[in-house]
Motif scaffolding. Structure first.
Motif, PDB file in Angstrom:
ATOM      1  N   VAL A   1       5.885  -4.033  -9.060  1.00  0.00           N
ATOM      2  CA  VAL A   1       5.120  -3.380 -10.135  1.00  0.00           C
ATOM      3  C   VAL A   1       4.158  -2.318  -9.597  1.00  0.00           C
ATOM      4  N   PRO A   2       4.430  -1.037  -9.907  1.00  0.00           N
ATOM      5  CA  PRO A   2       3.450   0.013  -9.596  1.00  0.00           C
ATOM      6  C   PRO A   2       2.480   0.189 -10.776  1.00  0.00           C
ATOM      7  N   GLY A   3       1.605   1.169 -10.668  1.00  0.00           N
ATOM      8  CA  GLY A   3       0.689   1.429 -11.791  1.00  0.00           C
ATOM      9  C   GLY A   3      -0.392   0.373 -11.897  1.00  0.00           C
TER      10      GLY A   3
ATOM     11  N   LEU B   1       0.849  -1.190   0.000  1.00  0.00           N
ATOM     12  CA  LEU B   1       0.000   0.000   0.000  1.00  0.00           C
ATOM     13  C   LEU B   1       0.892   1.250   0.000  1.00  0.00           C
ATOM     14  N   ALA B   2       0.773   2.070  -1.054  1.00  0.00           N
ATOM     15  CA  ALA B   2       1.586   3.294  -1.150  1.00  0.00           C
ATOM     16  C   ALA B   2       0.947   4.378  -0.297  1.00  0.00           C
ATOM     17  N   LEU B   3       1.570   4.663   0.838  1.00  0.00           N
ATOM     18  CA  LEU B   3       1.029   5.657   1.774  1.00  0.00           C
ATOM     19  C   LEU B   3       1.574   7.037   1.414  1.00  0.00           C
ATOM     20  N   ASP B   4       1.111   7.555   0.268  1.00  0.00           N
ATOM     21  CA  ASP B   4       1.612   8.844  -0.218  1.00  0.00           C
ATOM     22  C   ASP B   4       0.800   9.980   0.389  1.00  0.00           C
ATOM     23  N   VAL B   5       1.002  10.175   1.700  1.00  0.00           N
ATOM     24  CA  VAL B   5       0.349  11.261   2.439  1.00  0.00           C
ATOM     25  C   VAL B   5       1.427  11.942   3.286  1.00  0.00           C
TER      26      VAL B   5
ATOM     27  N   LEU C   1      10.590   0.880   2.118  1.00  0.00           N
ATOM     28  CA  LEU C   1      11.075   2.254   2.222  1.00  0.00           C
ATOM     29  C   LEU C   1      11.501   2.720   0.830  1.00  0.00           C
ATOM     30  N   ASP C   2      10.637   3.539   0.239  1.00  0.00           N
ATOM     31  CA  ASP C   2      10.837   3.939  -1.161  1.00  0.00           C
ATOM     32  C   ASP C   2      11.527   5.299  -1.201  1.00  0.00           C
ATOM     33  N   LEU C   3      12.829   5.293  -0.887  1.00  0.00           N
ATOM     34  CA  LEU C   3      13.567   6.555  -0.819  1.00  0.00           C
ATOM     35  C   LEU C   3      14.315   6.841  -2.122  1.00  0.00           C
ATOM     36  N   LYS C   4      14.312   5.916  -3.043  1.00  0.00           N
ATOM     37  CA  LYS C   4      14.947   6.103  -4.362  1.00  0.00           C
ATOM     38  C   LYS C   4      16.331   6.762  -4.193  1.00  0.00           C
ATOM     39  N   LEU C   5      17.196   6.085  -3.425  1.00  0.00           N
ATOM     40  CA  LEU C   5      18.505   6.661  -3.101  1.00  0.00           C
ATOM     41  C   LEU C   5      19.360   6.847  -4.359  1.00  0.00           C
TER      42      LEU C   5
ATOM     43  N   LEU D   1      12.285   5.806 -14.574  1.00  0.00           N
ATOM     44  CA  LEU D   1      11.030   6.349 -14.031  1.00  0.00           C
ATOM     45  C   LEU D   1       9.977   6.388 -15.141  1.00  0.00           C
ATOM     46  N   THR D   2       8.732   6.100 -14.781  1.00  0.00           N
ATOM     47  CA  THR D   2       7.682   6.126 -15.816  1.00  0.00           C
ATOM     48  C   THR D   2       7.506   7.544 -16.361  1.00  0.00           C
ATOM     49  N   SER D   3       7.901   8.546 -15.572  1.00  0.00           N
ATOM     50  CA  SER D   3       7.777   9.929 -16.054  1.00  0.00           C
ATOM     51  C   SER D   3       8.826  10.250 -17.123  1.00  0.00           C
TER      52      SER D   3
ATOM     53  N   HIS E   1      -4.618   8.083 -13.615  1.00  0.00           N
ATOM     54  CA  HIS E   1      -3.835   9.203 -13.089  1.00  0.00           C
ATOM     55  C   HIS E   1      -2.628   9.419 -14.002  1.00  0.00           C
ATOM     56  N   ASP E   2      -1.377   9.415 -13.447  1.00  0.00           N
ATOM     57  CA  ASP E   2      -0.217   9.650 -14.322  1.00  0.00           C
ATOM     58  C   ASP E   2       0.525   8.349 -14.633  1.00  0.00           C
ATOM     59  N   GLN E   3      -0.168   7.225 -14.636  1.00  0.00           N
ATOM     60  CA  GLN E   3       0.476   5.926 -14.892  1.00  0.00           C
ATOM     61  C   GLN E   3       0.178   5.508 -16.336  1.00  0.00           C
ATOM     62  N   PRO E   4       1.127   5.723 -17.259  1.00  0.00           N
ATOM     63  CA  PRO E   4       0.835   5.418 -18.660  1.00  0.00           C
ATOM     64  C   PRO E   4       0.693   3.922 -18.938  1.00  0.00           C
TER      65      PRO E   4
ATOM     66  N   LEU F   1       2.984  -5.946  -5.764  1.00  0.00           N
ATOM     67  CA  LEU F   1       2.198  -4.937  -6.482  1.00  0.00           C
ATOM     68  C   LEU F   1       2.107  -3.694  -5.610  1.00  0.00           C
ATOM     69  N   VAL F   2       2.499  -2.543  -6.163  1.00  0.00           N
ATOM     70  CA  VAL F   2       2.408  -1.290  -5.418  1.00  0.00           C
ATOM     71  C   VAL F   2       1.124  -0.577  -5.813  1.00  0.00           C
ATOM     72  N   ILE F   3       0.271  -0.332  -4.808  1.00  0.00           N
ATOM     73  CA  ILE F   3      -1.051   0.222  -5.089  1.00  0.00           C
ATOM     74  C   ILE F   3      -1.291   1.442  -4.211  1.00  0.00           C
ATOM     75  N   GLY F   4      -1.596   2.554  -4.857  1.00  0.00           N
ATOM     76  CA  GLY F   4      -1.831   3.775  -4.100  1.00  0.00           C
ATOM     77  C   GLY F   4      -3.191   4.353  -4.400  1.00  0.00           C
ATOM     78  N   ARG F   5      -3.189   5.320  -5.320  1.00  0.00           N
ATOM     79  CA  ARG F   5      -4.382   6.151  -5.510  1.00  0.00           C
ATOM     80  C   ARG F   5      -5.650   5.375  -5.859  1.00  0.00           C
ATOM     81  N   ALA F   6      -5.500   4.204  -6.483  1.00  0.00           N
ATOM     82  CA  ALA F   6      -6.698   3.431  -6.836  1.00  0.00           C
ATOM     83  C   ALA F   6      -7.526   3.111  -5.586  1.00  0.00           C
TER      84      ALA F   6
ATOM     85  N   ALA G   1       3.521  -2.016   3.750  1.00  0.00           N
ATOM     86  CA  ALA G   1       3.215  -0.588   3.714  1.00  0.00           C
ATOM     87  C   ALA G   1       4.392   0.128   3.069  1.00  0.00           C
ATOM     88  N   LYS G   2       4.119   0.936   2.052  1.00  0.00           N
ATOM     89  CA  LYS G   2       5.204   1.652   1.372  1.00  0.00           C
ATOM     90  C   LYS G   2       5.277   3.092   1.872  1.00  0.00           C
ATOM     91  N   VAL G   3       6.449   3.417   2.413  1.00  0.00           N
ATOM     92  CA  VAL G   3       6.727   4.779   2.880  1.00  0.00           C
ATOM     93  C   VAL G   3       7.572   5.446   1.802  1.00  0.00           C
TER      94      VAL G   3
HETATM   95  O1  C5P Z   1      -0.358   5.436  -9.076  1.00  0.00           O
HETATM   96  P1  C5P Z   1      -0.312   4.986  -7.639  1.00  0.00           P
HETATM   97  O2  C5P Z   1      -0.868   5.994  -6.692  1.00  0.00           O
HETATM   98  O3  C5P Z   1      -0.874   3.595  -7.420  1.00  0.00           O
HETATM   99  O4  C5P Z   1       1.237   4.945  -7.360  1.00  0.00           O
HETATM  100  C1  C5P Z   1       1.794   4.177  -6.378  1.00  0.00           C
HETATM  101  C2  C5P Z   1       3.280   4.401  -6.402  1.00  0.00           C
HETATM  102  O5  C5P Z   1       3.757   4.258  -7.740  1.00  0.00           O
HETATM  103  C3  C5P Z   1       3.746   5.766  -5.951  1.00  0.00           C
HETATM  104  O6  C5P Z   1       4.044   5.741  -4.583  1.00  0.00           O
HETATM  105  C4  C5P Z   1       4.988   6.019  -6.774  1.00  0.00           C
HETATM  106  O7  C5P Z   1       6.120   5.622  -6.046  1.00  0.00           O
HETATM  107  C5  C5P Z   1       4.845   5.104  -7.961  1.00  0.00           C
HETATM  108  N1  C5P Z   1       4.613   5.869  -9.192  1.00  0.00           N
HETATM  109  C6  C5P Z   1       5.259   5.472 -10.329  1.00  0.00           C
HETATM  110  N2  C5P Z   1       5.092   6.175 -11.505  1.00  0.00           N
HETATM  111  C7  C5P Z   1       4.238   7.213 -11.569  1.00  0.00           C
HETATM  112  C8  C5P Z   1       3.541   7.598 -10.432  1.00  0.00           C
HETATM  113  C9  C5P Z   1       3.740   6.896  -9.239  1.00  0.00           C
HETATM  114  O8  C5P Z   1       5.992   4.494 -10.310  1.00  0.00           O
HETATM  115  N3  C5P Z   1       4.096   7.868 -12.731  1.00  0.00           N
END
Ligand code: C5P
Length: 237
Positions: A184-186, A22-26, A73-77, A137-139, A195-198, A214-219, A46-48
């Motif tokens: 796997v996120p997105g 669970l991506a706790l993006d708060v 711990l998703d600190l992307k060092l 990065l997906t961006s 959202h921004d997940q292509p 599986l990393v799941i956040g905003r859904a 839990a993903k921090v």
């Molecule tokens: O899209 P969602 O909210 O499920 O994203 C969960 C995680 O995926 C975020 O915490 C971020 O680390 C990652 N993410 C990503 N690429 C994006 C947006 C978010 O990998 N474009």
């Protein structure tokens, strides 16, 4: 007998739950804990990320461990090898099960991160954790196609046990490096807001294609009813 959807409304099996992060993006630990506890029947990890870690620091890791979650711990060092090694050592000692670092930082940096992460955990009497490399990065839509396989190879050589990849790259990653742990996120329900997940995929497709976590956040976290959203998202897994 309960239908599949009714069964999922009560939570996942322990095996599946261990594969859901669970991506706790708060930006608030109280809110993060409330969300995490509410969604505990579906999520074992839990993903921090940077947002929560910047707001709450190591307390976020401790509080989630105390609530019974494995912590990602998703600190992307990405820094000089010495600094990454030392930060990773702290992450290991805190009890993080997974830690991300950028493969773009190079093999020497990742090796220092892996060694620091492992020694931090070992010295704290914890089992060996998994260092996870970010390839692209997906961006970064302009990254040439050869970058992902090159960084994957580098990450494996440096000792990273896992990588983050899009659900749509799972087949390539499996073929290139079958033993690497695949994060796997997105993840989205079919037809859900991307959202921004292509390269969004459904949870059932990600699992069928060999995702390990599986990393799941905003859904789920953006829903007015996160538990209902989780039950619906997992209805078909
Ligand atoms: O899209 P969602 O909210 O499920 O994203 C969960 C995680 O995926 C975020 O915490 C971020 O680390 C990652 N993410 C990503 N690429 C994006 C947006 C978010 O990998 N474009």
């Amino acid at each position: 007998m309960a239908t599949k959807a009714e069964a999922k409304a009560e939570g996942l099996t322990p095996e599946l739950r261990a594969k859901m992060a669970l991506a706790l993006d708060v930006d608030d630990l109280v809110e993060a804990l409330r969300l995490a506890r509410q969604l505990a029947p579906w999520f074992g990890v839990a993903k921090v990320g940077l947002e929560l870690y910047t707001a709450a620091g190591p307390d976020a890791v401790g509080a989630l461990l105390d609530s019974g979650f494995d912590v990602f711990l998703d600190l992307k060092l990405h820094d000089i090898p010495t600094t990454v090694g030392k930060a990773a050592n702290v992450a290991g000692a805190l009890g993080a099960r997974y830690l991300t670092m950028h493969a773009h930082g190079g093999a020497e940096m990742m090796r220092a991160g892996v060694e620091g992460f492992h020694s931090g955990a070992t010295n704290a009497g914890l089992e060996a954790p998994t260092a996870v490399a970010i390839t692209v990065l997906t961006s970064d839509a302009d990254a040439p196609a050869h970058i992902m396989p090159n960084r994957l190879r580098l990450a494996v050589e440096a000792g990273c046990g896992g990588i983050v990849c899009a659900g749509t790259s799972l087949k390539d990653v499996r073929e290139l490096s079958p033993r690497t742990f695949r994060v796997v996120p997105g993840i989205r329900a079919a037809g859900g807001d991307k959202h921004d997940q292509p390269n969004a995929v459904t949870p059932e497709l990600a699992l069928a294609e060999g995702a390990d976590l599986l990393v799941i956040g905003r859904a789920v976290t953006l829903s007015d009813n996160p538990a209902g959203a989780a039950a619906a998202l997992f209805a078909e897994v």
